[in-house]
Design a protein around this motif. Structure first.
Motif, PDB file in Angstrom:
ATOM      1  N   ASP A 168       0.827  -1.204   0.000  1.00  0.00           N
ATOM      2  CA  ASP A 168       0.000   0.000   0.000  1.00  0.00           C
ATOM      3  C   ASP A 168       0.867   1.262   0.000  1.00  0.00           C
ATOM      4  O   ASP A 168       2.103   1.200   0.002  1.00  0.00           O
ATOM      5  N   TYR A 169       0.203   2.413   0.029  1.00  0.00           N
ATOM      6  CA  TYR A 169       0.894   3.691  -0.127  1.00  0.00           C
ATOM      7  C   TYR A 169       1.942   3.934   0.957  1.00  0.00           C
ATOM      8  O   TYR A 169       3.072   4.347   0.663  1.00  0.00           O
ATOM      9  N   GLU A 321      -3.500   1.070  -6.152  1.00  0.00           N
ATOM     10  CA  GLU A 321      -2.579   1.984  -5.491  1.00  0.00           C
ATOM     11  C   GLU A 321      -1.717   2.740  -6.502  1.00  0.00           C
ATOM     12  O   GLU A 321      -1.126   3.767  -6.178  1.00  0.00           O
TER      13      GLU A 321
END
Length: 432
Positions: A168-169, A321
């Protein structure tokens, strides 16, 4: 490159060696453990006992044999404990390493002992922290002894990210910032020394396709096999034009990689194999990632910074993402610029130039993501032994790979959506 190991019993004293350990890890001896302890904790540290503890799980992928060593020692009249991660060069059925084992083990060892200190010197001179890679406590690279004693980062709270999940980010941000620090430090080093790094450190030019004639032939077979396998998957999933694209790429193997790794003004020292399995994270009390460590620099090289960016982004970050792709590149650019500013140097590339170079190397990211994604989402029983891909067995491995991929497409619920993400990206970026 999968290995599964078993826990070996604790030694009652430093003088007692278990025969099973000697057979399994012939380079791992009391003398080597003692050398590691002295280099790490000083010559007045006295070894009391040591034990190997294997910790890898089924499906973990390593080119080297990997174990850990727990050490009890005395120093200044007090008893202490320390543990190390130990990587040893693989020995194949005939008792000797293959060219692949020789190449990858020496590249990592020489990066950690020759290149990393130079890069860290650049960062420290600029008032910045050293690179976040494992500290090498002791090593030997010779004909008969090949091992690396590395700090055990588990005791600092670092752990692996679930390889089956897309990054994820928050996790991706840490990785991209650290890649930028690695790249920027190498740019500073090249600028200060005013010489090409590969002139002195030729191992940075070693690649599977150029290491030897045998390696080049084997690489071509394996590359063609993986891309033809992906072509078949794309056809089954209804991506006919993409299936043809992968098939065309398959026939160009070595030439394709050589073109993608061509030298340019964007050249830096790259990690070479930066994806989910080769990264550790440390988390705060809220469970948020706060620090990253980059592992396994066995394919380190000098090439365009965009090679590392494409390899990581398309293999490890899901399409959902990747919608903020330009933001990721901005994070990378900002981190690179902070290093250059701290060193009193101008930023060599604009954000737009990095974006354009990233696009120019997209094909490299797409191709290697197609190889890595099935590995990342696989169940332990589906991971193929990398041993079967070398020593003249590449064709058999390729056929097993194809059959395995088809089985996984039907049985692994994670593979199809991850491949669909990648295929949609390729269709979009390549305008197929």
């Amino acid at each position: 490159m999968r290995h599964s190991f078993f826990l070996l019993r604790r030694f009652s004293s430093a003088a007692t060696l278990n025969f099973g350990i000697m057979c399994k890890y012939p380079s791992l001896s009391e003398a080597n453990v003692t050398k590691a302890l002295h280099e790490d904790r000083g010559s007045d540290a006295h070894l009391v006992s040591w034990v190997t503890e294997d910790f890898l799980g089924e499906g973990d992928n390593y080119a080297s044999a990997v174990t850990s060593v727990k050490v009890e020692y005395t120093h200044g009249g007090e008893t202490h404990d320390v543990s190390y991660i130990v990587k040893l060069k693989r020995k194949r059925d005939g008792g000797s390493p293959t060219y692949f084992d020789n190449m990858t083990f020496e590249k990592e060892a020489r990066f950690l002992t020759e290149i990393c200190p130079l890069l860290n010197a650049e960062l420290l001179a600029a008032g910045l922290t050293p690179l976040r890679v494992p500290r090498c406590c002791h090593n030997a690279v010779s004909e008969n002894q090949d091992y690396l004693f590395l700090e055990d980062l588990r005791h600092k709270g670092f752990r692996r990210y679930d390889r089956k999940k897309g990054i994820d980010y928050l996790h991706a941000k840490l990785v991209l910032q650290e890649l930028a620090r690695l790249h920027a430090a190498s740019f500073l080093l090249r600028k200060r020394k005013e010489e090409d790094m590969v002139t002195k450190h030729k191992f940075l030019t070693w690649e599977w396709h150029n290491y030897s004639d045998e390696a080049r032939k084997e690489f071509q077979t394996l590359f063609a096999g993986t891309q033809n396998s992906t072509s078949a998957l794309a056809a089954v999933m209804g991506y006919e034009s993409l299936s043809r694209w992968f098939k065309n790429t398959a026939s160009r193997g070595c030439e394709f990689v050589e073109e993608q790794l061509d030298r340019s003004k964007f050249d830096v020292i790259c990690h070479g194999d930066c994806f989910t399995s080769n990264i550790l994270f440390r988390y705060n009390e809220e469970g948020l990632p706060v620090e990253v460590v980059l592992l396994d620099l066995q394919i380190c090289r000098v090439s365009s910074l965009a090679i590392d960016l494409n390899y990581f982004i398309f293999s490890s970050i899901p399409r959902s993402e990747r919608n903020e792709l330009e933001e990721y590149l901005s994070l990378y650019h900002s981190s690179f610029m902070r290093v250059m500013s701290a060193a009193g140097c101008d930023m060599p590339f604009t954000k737009d130039e990095i974006s354009q170079e990233f696009k120019r190397k997209n094909t490299y990211g797409f191709v290697f993501a197609s190889i890595l994604i099935p590995i990342l989402v696989s169940e332990a029983q589906d991971v193929l032994e990398f041993d079967s891909a070398t020593d003249g067995r590449a064709k058999d491995f390729v056929e097993e790979l194809r059959q395995n991929a088809m089985r996984m497409l039907a049985s692994n619920r994670l593979l199809k959506p991850r491949l669909k993400d990648l295929f949609d990206d390729i269709v979009e970026f390549q305008e197929l």
